[in-house]
Enzyme design. Structure first.
Site, mmCIF file in Angstrom:
data_model
loop_
_atom_site.group_PDB
_atom_site.id
_atom_site.type_symbol
_atom_site.label_atom_id
_atom_site.label_comp_id
_atom_site.label_asym_id
_atom_site.label_seq_id
_atom_site.Cartn_x
_atom_site.Cartn_y
_atom_site.Cartn_z
ATOM 1 N N SER A 112 0.807 -1.217 0.000
ATOM 2 C CA SER A 112 0.000 0.000 0.000
ATOM 3 C C SER A 112 0.840 1.267 0.000
ATOM 4 O O SER A 112 1.958 1.288 0.512
ATOM 5 C CB SER A 112 -0.907 0.020 1.236
ATOM 6 O OG SER A 112 -1.861 -1.007 1.158
ATOM 7 N N ILE A 123 -6.031 8.286 2.394
ATOM 8 C CA ILE A 123 -6.381 7.420 1.281
ATOM 9 C C ILE A 123 -5.289 6.364 1.160
ATOM 10 O O ILE A 123 -4.111 6.692 1.056
ATOM 11 C CB ILE A 123 -6.480 8.213 -0.045
ATOM 12 C CG1 ILE A 123 -7.507 9.353 0.060
ATOM 13 C CG2 ILE A 123 -6.768 7.281 -1.220
ATOM 14 C CD1 ILE A 123 -8.931 8.899 0.283
ATOM 15 N N GLU A 124 -5.697 5.105 1.181
ATOM 16 C CA GLU A 124 -4.767 3.996 0.971
ATOM 17 C C GLU A 124 -4.990 3.450 -0.411
ATOM 18 O O GLU A 124 -6.125 3.171 -0.807
ATOM 19 C CB GLU A 124 -5.015 2.903 2.025
ATOM 20 C CG GLU A 124 -4.111 1.707 1.879
ATOM 21 C CD GLU A 124 -4.382 0.632 2.930
ATOM 22 O OE1 GLU A 124 -3.751 -0.440 2.826
ATOM 23 O OE2 GLU A 124 -5.209 0.849 3.840
ATOM 24 N N LEU A 125 -3.918 3.313 -1.178
ATOM 25 C CA LEU A 125 -3.965 2.697 -2.503
ATOM 26 C C LEU A 125 -3.280 1.344 -2.383
ATOM 27 O O LEU A 125 -2.064 1.277 -2.160
ATOM 28 C CB LEU A 125 -3.253 3.591 -3.528
ATOM 29 C CG LEU A 125 -3.831 4.999 -3.649
ATOM 30 C CD1 LEU A 125 -2.938 5.859 -4.523
ATOM 31 C CD2 LEU A 125 -5.254 4.958 -4.179
#
Length: 131
Positions: A112, A123-125
């Site tokens: 992440s 916001i985590e991608l």
């Protein structure tokens, strides 16, 4: 390589009382409770997604600077490697707050990258590629 969001993986919620919140989501919405990560962390699973629950005592590893009940973090799944996400964020002038870092997503291990939206929401991608 540009990426777009594939789906929501999980949402993290900050609660005044994890036991009370977990019981509500189980009883009212039929979610299945699970402990994960070997650290007494609580999640509620539904379909291929989950809710992670954190108390506002500040013991979570990520999240808002001053957590309050009702605050949240959103994790989006991306279909590119985390290094590509970092490159795109930098190209858009967005600071990377943390990562790439190994985490646990709704379906297993992910890598992440974290950033914040204009309102400060974390916001985590998450990428399942190469996790």
């Amino acid at each position: 390589m540009r990426f777009t969001v594939d789906r929501i993986d999980h949402v993290s919620l900050w609660c005044a009382d994890i036991e009370l919140a977990a019981a509500w989501y189980q009883r009212v919405l039929g979610m299945e409770r699970e402990e994960y990560g070997g650290k007494n962390r609580t999640a509620l699973r539904f379909g291929a997604q989950k809710l992670n629950l954190y108390e506002v005592d500040g013991s979570s590893l990520s999240g808002p600077d001053e957590p309050r009940p009702g605050m949240q973090e959103i994790c989006f799944v991306i279909a590119v490697r985390p290094e590509d996400a970092v490159a795109q964020l930098h190209a858009c002038g967005v600071a990377v707050e943390r990562g790439p870092i190994a985490r646990i997503g709704a379906l297993g291990d992910v890598m992440s990258v974290y950033c914040r939206d204009p309102d400060g929401t974390l916001i985590e991608l998450a990428s399942y590629l190469g996790a």
